[in-house]
Design an enzyme around this catalytic site. Structure first.
Site, short mmCIF file in Angstrom:
data_model
loop_
_atom_site.label_atom_id
_atom_site.label_comp_id
_atom_site.label_asym_id
_atom_site.label_seq_id
_atom_site.Cartn_x
_atom_site.Cartn_y
_atom_site.Cartn_z
N SER A 33 1.12 -1.11 0.33
CA SER A 33 -0.44 0.43 -0.09
C SER A 33 1.11 1.46 0.22
CB SER A 33 -0.98 0.13 0.98
OG SER A 33 -1.85 -1.15 1.42
N HIS A 64 -2.91 0.25 -5.05
CA HIS A 64 -2.58 -1.01 -5.13
C HIS A 64 -3.08 -0.76 -6.90
CE1 HIS A 64 -1.50 -3.20 -1.65
NE2 HIS A 64 -2.00 -2.59 -1.32
N HIS A 86 -5.43 -9.44 -1.59
CA HIS A 86 -5.46 -9.93 -0.24
C HIS A 86 -6.20 -10.99 0.08
CE1 HIS A 86 -3.94 -6.01 -0.63
NE2 HIS A 86 -3.03 -5.86 0.35
N TYR A 88 -8.16 -10.54 3.00
CA TYR A 88 -8.99 -10.02 3.20
C TYR A 88 -10.44 -9.42 2.79
CZ TYR A 88 -7.09 -5.79 2.50
OH TYR A 88 -6.26 -4.83 2.18
N GLU A 89 -10.23 -10.02 0.80
CA GLU A 89 -10.37 -8.98 -0.15
C GLU A 89 -11.25 -10.31 -0.77
OE1 GLU A 89 -8.49 -6.56 -3.23
OE2 GLU A 89 -7.18 -7.14 -2.37
N ALA A 116 2.94 -2.23 3.67
CA ALA A 116 2.83 -1.18 4.84
C ALA A 116 2.70 -1.82 6.67
CB ALA A 116 1.39 0.35 4.47
N MET A 214 -1.67 -6.84 7.35
CA MET A 214 -2.92 -7.17 6.75
C MET A 214 -1.27 -7.90 5.26
SD MET A 214 -5.53 -4.80 6.87
CE MET A 214 -5.85 -4.36 8.68
N SER A 215 -0.31 -8.29 4.98
CA SER A 215 -0.81 -8.96 4.17
C SER A 215 1.37 -9.83 4.44
CB SER A 215 -0.06 -8.23 3.37
OG SER A 215 1.08 -6.71 3.25
N ASN A 238 2.44 4.25 10.44
CA ASN A 238 0.67 3.92 12.00
C ASN A 238 1.45 3.70 13.22
OD1 ASN A 238 -0.14 2.39 10.26
ND2 ASN A 238 -1.19 2.16 12.08
N HIS A 250 -6.99 4.36 6.37
CA HIS A 250 -6.24 3.68 5.26
C HIS A 250 -5.61 5.30 4.73
CE1 HIS A 250 -5.10 0.63 1.72
NE2 HIS A 250 -4.97 2.27 0.97
#
Length: 276
Positions: A33, A64, A86, A88-89, A116, A214-215, A238, A250
């Site tokens: 990201s 992306h 991902h 989560y997609e 990220a 998350m990746s 962050n 995001h």
């Protein structure tokens, strides 16, 4: 998914890419990201939208671009994923990790994977770069579950050195030469898409996590299964949940990535140039 089906998907995607590029790539790079600006540094690029590649999925996340770029960087022939898919997609793990199998089928032996992430370790402030030394993957559905793809790797693959020690040493030396601060630490995978709770972050910090995201982990496990050398770098965008003074978003991730892209691009380009 039956083994013969996933193998057919791998072969069809690899064959399509092979017919679109005129060289054998040496290094694959996955951009997370907000890290797409590195793609602009690719020389003599051939750009292939994911939607054209058999069985690839179109990225649905801001930051992306969803395109595969073949070209040169740092004097090396590279294949760059400008964005990833991902879990989560809603994609199953065999799709999330399909590009890694395709890279292996194309003969690529080396992978740079970026993301990220939220900083957990005190020294990891927004804008920091972290070299991934190891990961926590217990929240990651195993990408190796199901029938084993024997021609890629064994049923039970050792995960002691997922992130190749000599590549980590190379990256640290390159960062030192460029006077870029490169911390190191353990990356913890969360399924997403919701951000972690403060309680979850406190728990994984006790277990040794230094950053959360998350990746990356599904791809790294699959690349390790394929016998690839792996270098992982996180851009800390962050502080993780409960450690900063504001709610996570995001948009914040993208903004910090934009502010920090110069050092990230310089570092990765020079690592590729120093690659051996």
């Amino acid at each position: 998914m039956p083994e013969k089906n996933i193998m057919t998907m791998i072969d069809e995607a690899a064959g399509f890419i092979r017919n679109r590029i005129d060289f054998t790539p040496e290094i694959a790079v996955i951009l997370g990201s907000g890290l797409g600006p590195l793609s602009k540094e690719i020389e003599s690029p051939t750009v292939i939208p994911y939607g054209e590649i058999p069985h690839f999925r179109v990225s649905t996340v801001a930051g992306h671009a969803g395109e595969l770029i073949a070209g040169t960087a740092g004097g090396r022939r590279v294949l760059v994923m400008n964005g990833r898919f991902h879990f989560y997609e809603g994609y199953p793990m065999e799709i999330v990790t399909l590009p890694i199998r395709v890279f292996a089928r194309l003969g690529i032996k080396d992978l740079i994977v970026t993301n990220a992430a939220g900083g957990i370790k005190d020294s990891l402030k927004p804008g920091s770069l972290m070299l991934i030394s190891d990961h926590l993957s217990f929240m990651c559905p195993s990408p190796l579950a199901g029938p084993n793809l024997d021609e890629f790797g064994p049923r039970f693959k050792d995960m002691t050195d997922v992130y190749t020690p000599e590549l980590r040493e190379l990256a640290q030396k390159t960062a030192d030469r460029l006077d870029i601060c490169l911390d190191d630490g353990v990356y913890c995978y969360f399924r997403g898409p919701q951000y972690e709770t403060p309680a979850e972050i406190r728990a994984v910090k006790l277990l040794g996590a230094d950053a959360a995201g998350m990746s990356t982990v599904p791809e790294a496990i699959t690349a390790r299964h394929c016998g690839m050398r792996i270098l992982g770098i996180s851009l800390i965008t962050n502080k993780a949940a409960g450690l900063g003074g504001s709610q996570l978003s995001h948009e914040e991730v993208g903004e910090i990535a934009r502010q920090s892209e110069q050092n990230f691009v310089r570092l990765v380009k020079n690592i590729i140039n120093d690659w051996n």
